[in-house]
Write a protein that holds these residues in place. Structure first.
Motif, PDB file in Angstrom:
ATOM      1  N   VAL A 156       0.843  -1.196   0.000  1.00 27.76           N
ATOM      2  CA  VAL A 156       0.000   0.000   0.000  1.00 27.76           C
ATOM      3  C   VAL A 156       0.881   1.251   0.000  1.00 27.76           C
ATOM      4  CG1 VAL A 156      -1.654   1.317   1.385  1.00 27.76           C
ATOM      5  CG2 VAL A 156      -2.007  -1.122   1.017  1.00 27.76           C
ATOM      6  N   GLN A 157       1.952   1.236   0.788  1.00 25.81           N
ATOM      7  CA  GLN A 157       2.868   2.378   0.818  1.00 25.81           C
ATOM      8  C   GLN A 157       3.512   2.581  -0.550  1.00 25.81           C
ATOM      9  OE1 GLN A 157       3.338   4.517   3.410  1.00 25.81           O
ATOM     10  NE2 GLN A 157       4.556   5.722   1.983  1.00 25.81           N
ATOM     11  N   TRP A 158       3.914   1.498  -1.201  1.00 28.87           N
ATOM     12  CA  TRP A 158       4.495   1.575  -2.540  1.00 28.87           C
ATOM     13  C   TRP A 158       3.496   2.164  -3.532  1.00 28.87           C
ATOM     14  CZ3 TRP A 158       2.924  -1.125  -6.943  1.00 28.87           C
ATOM     15  CH2 TRP A 158       3.767  -0.999  -8.047  1.00 28.87           C
ATOM     16  N   PHE A 159       2.244   1.745  -3.430  1.00 29.71           N
ATOM     17  CA  PHE A 159       1.201   2.232  -4.318  1.00 29.71           C
ATOM     18  C   PHE A 159       0.995   3.740  -4.138  1.00 29.71           C
ATOM     19  CE2 PHE A 159      -3.339   3.108  -5.108  1.00 29.71           C
ATOM     20  CZ  PHE A 159      -3.382   2.811  -6.460  1.00 29.71           C
ATOM     21  N   PHE A 160       0.906   4.193  -2.878  1.00 28.70           N
ATOM     22  CA  PHE A 160       0.693   5.621  -2.635  1.00 28.70           C
ATOM     23  C   PHE A 160       1.922   6.441  -3.000  1.00 28.70           C
ATOM     24  CE2 PHE A 160      -2.848   4.307   0.268  1.00 28.70           C
ATOM     25  CZ  PHE A 160      -3.843   4.938  -0.462  1.00 28.70           C
ATOM     26  N   ASP A 161       3.112   5.904  -2.833  1.00 27.20           N
ATOM     27  CA  ASP A 161       4.317   6.599  -3.285  1.00 27.20           C
ATOM     28  C   ASP A 161       4.303   6.756  -4.803  1.00 27.20           C
ATOM     29  OD1 ASP A 161       5.253   6.864  -0.720  1.00 27.20           O
ATOM     30  OD2 ASP A 161       6.649   5.163  -0.840  1.00 27.20           O
ATOM     31  N   GLY A 162       3.873   5.738  -5.513  1.00 26.17           N
ATOM     32  CA  GLY A 162       3.754   5.821  -6.961  1.00 26.17           C
ATOM     33  C   GLY A 162       2.728   6.853  -7.386  1.00 26.17           C
ATOM     34  N   LEU A 163       1.586   6.899  -6.698  1.00 31.48           N
ATOM     35  CA  LEU A 163       0.572   7.909  -7.019  1.00 31.48           C
ATOM     36  C   LEU A 163       1.097   9.317  -6.761  1.00 31.48           C
ATOM     37  CD1 LEU A 163      -2.796   6.431  -5.710  1.00 31.48           C
ATOM     38  CD2 LEU A 163      -2.087   6.763  -8.067  1.00 31.48           C
ATOM     39  N   GLU A 164       1.815   9.481  -5.679  1.00 29.58           N
ATOM     40  CA  GLU A 164       2.384  10.788  -5.360  1.00 29.58           C
ATOM     41  C   GLU A 164       3.386  11.213  -6.437  1.00 29.58           C
ATOM     42  OE1 GLU A 164       4.823  12.959  -1.729  1.00 29.58           O
ATOM     43  OE2 GLU A 164       4.575  10.808  -1.726  1.00 29.58           O
ATOM     44  N   TYR A 165       4.233  10.287  -6.864  1.00 26.42           N
ATOM     45  CA  TYR A 165       5.208  10.586  -7.913  1.00 26.42           C
ATOM     46  C   TYR A 165       4.500  10.970  -9.212  1.00 26.42           C
ATOM     47  CZ  TYR A 165       8.767   9.898 -11.454  1.00 26.42           C
ATOM     48  OH  TYR A 165       9.602  10.061 -12.509  1.00 26.42           O
ATOM     49  N   LEU A 171       3.313  14.378 -13.413  1.00 31.32           N
ATOM     50  CA  LEU A 171       2.401  14.529 -14.547  1.00 31.32           C
ATOM     51  C   LEU A 171       1.438  15.697 -14.423  1.00 31.32           C
ATOM     52  CD1 LEU A 171       1.513  10.794 -15.233  1.00 31.32           C
ATOM     53  CD2 LEU A 171       3.210  12.213 -16.375  1.00 31.32           C
ATOM     54  N   ILE A 172       1.148  16.126 -13.214  1.00 30.06           N
ATOM     55  CA  ILE A 172       0.154  17.187 -13.045  1.00 30.06           C
ATOM     56  C   ILE A 172       0.777  18.453 -12.469  1.00 30.06           C
ATOM     57  CG2 ILE A 172      -1.970  17.844 -11.852  1.00 30.06           C
ATOM     58  CD1 ILE A 172      -2.753  14.869 -11.944  1.00 30.06           C
ATOM     59  N   LEU A 173       1.426  18.337 -11.334  1.00 30.80           N
ATOM     60  CA  LEU A 173       1.901  19.521 -10.628  1.00 30.80           C
ATOM     61  C   LEU A 173       3.069  20.192 -11.336  1.00 30.80           C
ATOM     62  CD1 LEU A 173       1.244  21.083  -8.077  1.00 30.80           C
ATOM     63  CD2 LEU A 173       2.949  19.741  -6.881  1.00 30.80           C
ATOM     64  N   SER A 174       4.013  19.417 -11.817  1.00 33.13           N
ATOM     65  CA  SER A 174       5.195  19.992 -12.469  1.00 33.13           C
ATOM     66  C   SER A 174       4.844  20.779 -13.727  1.00 33.13           C
ATOM     67  CB  SER A 174       6.207  18.891 -12.768  1.00 33.13           C
ATOM     68  OG  SER A 174       7.350  19.414 -13.356  1.00 33.13           O
ATOM     69  N   PRO A 175       4.023  20.253 -14.650  1.00 32.32           N
ATOM     70  CA  PRO A 175       3.667  21.070 -15.833  1.00 32.32           C
ATOM     71  C   PRO A 175       2.870  22.324 -15.474  1.00 32.32           C
ATOM     72  CG  PRO A 175       3.203  18.762 -16.254  1.00 32.32           C
ATOM     73  CD  PRO A 175       3.554  18.874 -14.808  1.00 32.32           C
ATOM     74  N   VAL A 176       2.000  22.223 -14.483  1.00 29.69           N
ATOM     75  CA  VAL A 176       1.210  23.401 -14.093  1.00 29.69           C
ATOM     76  C   VAL A 176       2.127  24.478 -13.527  1.00 29.69           C
ATOM     77  CG1 VAL A 176      -0.515  24.228 -12.446  1.00 29.69           C
ATOM     78  CG2 VAL A 176      -0.937  22.152 -13.749  1.00 29.69           C
ATOM     79  N   LEU A 177       3.069  24.090 -12.666  1.00 34.26           N
ATOM     80  CA  LEU A 177       3.981  25.075 -12.093  1.00 34.26           C
ATOM     81  C   LEU A 177       4.923  25.643 -13.142  1.00 34.26           C
ATOM     82  CD1 LEU A 177       4.819  23.479  -8.633  1.00 34.26           C
ATOM     83  CD2 LEU A 177       3.293  25.375  -9.135  1.00 34.26           C
ATOM     84  N   ASN A 178       5.359  24.820 -14.091  1.00 35.80           N
ATOM     85  CA  ASN A 178       6.202  25.330 -15.174  1.00 35.80           C
ATOM     86  C   ASN A 178       5.436  26.322 -16.047  1.00 35.80           C
ATOM     87  OD1 ASN A 178       8.489  23.932 -14.425  1.00 35.80           O
ATOM     88  ND2 ASN A 178       7.991  22.156 -15.690  1.00 35.80           N
ATOM     89  N   ALA A 179       4.178  26.033 -16.321  1.00 35.16           N
ATOM     90  CA  ALA A 179       3.359  26.957 -17.111  1.00 35.16           C
ATOM     91  C   ALA A 179       3.146  28.271 -16.364  1.00 35.16           C
ATOM     92  CB  ALA A 179       2.014  26.316 -17.441  1.00 35.16           C
TER      93      ALA A 179
END
Length: 103
Positions: A24-33, A38-46
């Motif tokens: 479960v920890q591995w799964f949530f770490d993957g979701l966080e990554y 995929l979402i936060l980095s492009p928005v902040l770069n824009a």
């Protein structure tokens, strides 16, 4: 004999619980990554490129600020000296309140 069997089953269940917890920890770490990459980095770069595209005003690039007639009244009222006095008074008040006998 029955007690040994109970301990064995308990150890297997604890091991299984730890494995599920790690999964479960591995799964949530993957979701966080994925969220960050995929979402936060492009928005902040824009947002950063949008803010960088805004031109600086002329008064900032020339290094001078013209406040017009307000500057005259600020100078006449000695506002910078007044601000200095107020900050000094608050600092002294803060320091006096730290003295155990007086404050």
């Amino acid at each position: 004999m029955l007690e040994d069997l109970g301990n064995f089953i308990m150890n297997i269940l604890l091991w299984l619980y730890e494995q599920v917890q790690d999964l479960v920890q591995w799964f949530f770490d993957g979701l966080e990554y994925l969220f960050i990459e995929l979402i936060l980095s492009p928005v902040l770069n824009a947002l950063a490129s949008l803010l960088e595209s805004i031109p600086l005003p002329d008064w900032f690039t020339h290094g001078t600020v013209s406040v017009g007639s307000a500057g005259y009244f600020i100078a006449m009222a000695e506002v910078p000296a007044g601000i200095t006095m107020i900050i000094s008074a608050y600092t002294i008040r803060f320091l006096i309140r730290r003295i155990p006998v007086i404050g």
